[in-house]
Design a protein around this motif. Structure first.
Motif, PDB file in Angstrom:
ATOM      1  N   LYS A  95       6.579  -7.049   5.309  1.00 58.16           N
ATOM      2  CA  LYS A  95       5.985  -6.156   4.323  1.00 58.16           C
ATOM      3  C   LYS A  95       6.873  -4.936   4.087  1.00 58.16           C
ATOM      4  O   LYS A  95       7.568  -4.465   4.987  1.00 58.16           O
ATOM      5  N   LYS A 116       5.076   8.046  -5.598  1.00 58.53           N
ATOM      6  CA  LYS A 116       5.043   7.088  -4.497  1.00 58.53           C
ATOM      7  C   LYS A 116       6.418   6.922  -3.870  1.00 58.53           C
ATOM      8  O   LYS A 116       7.453   7.125  -4.519  1.00 58.53           O
ATOM      9  N   ARG A 148      -3.003  -0.914   7.683  1.00 55.91           N
ATOM     10  CA  ARG A 148      -3.979  -1.957   7.328  1.00 55.91           C
ATOM     11  C   ARG A 148      -5.407  -1.443   7.449  1.00 55.91           C
ATOM     12  O   ARG A 148      -6.289  -1.824   6.679  1.00 55.91           O
ATOM     13  N   GLY A 192      -6.454   1.522   6.899  1.00 58.00           N
ATOM     14  CA  GLY A 192      -6.739   2.660   6.023  1.00 58.00           C
ATOM     15  C   GLY A 192      -6.652   4.010   6.705  1.00 58.00           C
ATOM     16  O   GLY A 192      -7.119   5.021   6.160  1.00 58.00           O
ATOM     17  N   ASP A 195      -4.965   6.875   4.657  1.00 60.24           N
ATOM     18  CA  ASP A 195      -5.541   7.238   3.366  1.00 60.24           C
ATOM     19  C   ASP A 195      -6.289   8.571   3.473  1.00 60.24           C
ATOM     20  O   ASP A 195      -7.162   8.738   4.339  1.00 60.24           O
ATOM     21  N   ALA A 206      -3.008   6.990  -0.459  1.00 63.03           N
ATOM     22  CA  ALA A 206      -3.154   5.664   0.159  1.00 63.03           C
ATOM     23  C   ALA A 206      -1.801   5.216   0.687  1.00 63.03           C
ATOM     24  O   ALA A 206      -0.748   5.667   0.223  1.00 63.03           O
ATOM     25  N   THR A 235      -0.174   1.488   1.192  1.00 60.59           N
ATOM     26  CA  THR A 235      -0.406   0.075   0.907  1.00 60.59           C
ATOM     27  C   THR A 235       0.776  -0.762   1.380  1.00 60.59           C
ATOM     28  O   THR A 235       1.904  -0.260   1.553  1.00 60.59           O
TER      29      THR A 235
END
Length: 344
Positions: A179, A189, A211, A213, A216, A329, A331
């Motif tokens: 990832k 971002k 993963r 969160g 966030d 966030a 991601t």
């Protein structure tokens, strides 16, 4: 004293055998008296993944250990002593079991565990393993070579070669495609490629938090122009940890800390104190080379522009931003190939 015994190749299975605490285990090729097969509650079974996160198609190394926590020697019956007759190590029949008597089970967490089929031996040699007081014996096994662990997901392993009060050895590991990480802020971002090989535990820790969160809604609580920005602190004051309080061992390597480098923050005097906070370099910082666990780097111009925007936010005397810079966030996206990271 740690004695390391040579690696052995057994068919498709690569086995690394370690005799711990020299003389801790002796193998006897002889008939085993059934009355001696009863084990005390002192035997402990441990299974440890060498990596908690592995890409599909890669080896999955697990370390199996039999530990005698008592002050008495323990005789353990073994269905087949081969192939470790001339060395100290855990026989494969105690890792996977014998035909018809499997002792190693694995499966995705949401599924039923499935037995790993023991490899038949053409000439089994029953005997016993004498585990010395406070002794241990172990092996490292590539589970991917013997079990069905092809699909992405979280796997659970249970190992029960003996009936012990402490129960089976249990471990979990994750198989997942690589990832990239995207940190979405108020000012844009930042996309990072991750250093799976150089800092596997710290990368796994960061991915685990992302993963769930965890990041966030957090902020960048420290901004030092032309130096770094720091975030990921649940307290917002530079003192916060993961919710479980866990820390991650340092994984220092030779990647240089430069503009766009992502690393785990830690206490200056404690190399193994990284938890959830991270920092991103805003310039080449040679004084930090080899001092922090670097886990990634910004991979495109948009990311670098965003970092310059964050680094330009006004701050007070303590490097606190005068207006919040929020992490909206974090991601995960499928990684794309990059030769730049591997060449460093």
């Amino acid at each position: 004293m740690l004695r390391t015994v040579r690696r052995q190749r057994i068919g498709l299975l690569s086995l690394a055998v370690h005799g711990l605490l020299a003389g801790s285990a002796l193998l006897h090729a002889q008939e085993v008296d059934p009355s001696r097969a009863a084990l005390t509650d002192a035997v402990r079974l441990e299974v440890t993944p060498l990596r908690g996160l592995t890409a599909p198609g890669r080896p999955i190394w697990l370390r199996f250990a039999l530990i005698n926590s008592s002050d008495q020697a323990i005789e353990i019956p073994v269905d087949d002593l081969s192939p470790a007759a001339d060395s100290i190590g855990l026989p494969m029949s105690l890792v996977t079991g014998a035909p018809g008597k499997p002792c190693l089970h694995v499966g995705l967490e949401q599924d039923k565990l499935v037995a790993v089929a023991p490899a038949p031996s053409p000439s089994p040699r029953p005997g016993s393993l004498r585990l010395a007081p406070r002794g241990c014996v172990g092996a490292e096994v590539d589970l991917a070579a013997i079990g069905d662990v092809r699909h992405p997901g979280v796997y659970r392993v249970e190992w029960r070669p003996l009936a012990t009060r402490s129960g089976p050895g249990v471990a979990t590991f994750r198989i997942d495609t690589r990832k990239d990480v995207v940190i979405i802020t108020d000012l844009g971002k930042v996309t990072f490629e991750l250093m799976y090989e150089q800092a596997p535990r710290n990368v796994e820790n960061f991915l685990d938090l992302a993963r769930g969160g965890f990041y966030d809604g957090k902020t960048f609580h420290r901004i030092v122009p032309n130096f770094l920005v720091q975030g990921g602190d649940p307290k917002g004051d530079g003192k916060g940890l993961r919710p479980d309080g866990q820390t991650v061992p340092a994984e220092f390597h030779d990647y240089k800390v430069d503009f766009g480098t992502l690393a785990m923050a830690r206490k200056p005097s404690e190399p193994d104190s990284a938890s959830c906070q991270f920092f991103i370099a805003l310039a080449r910082l040679p004084d930090l080379d080899g001092q922090y666990s670097v886990i990634g780097r910004a991979k495109d111009d948009e990311s670098l522009r965003t970092l310059l925007q964050i680094g330009g936010v006004p701050t007070d005397r303590r490097d606190r931003p005068l207006r919040p810079v929020n992490v909206r966030a974090v991601t995960l996206i499928e990684a794309t190939e990059s030769s730049a990271l591997k060449s460093k």
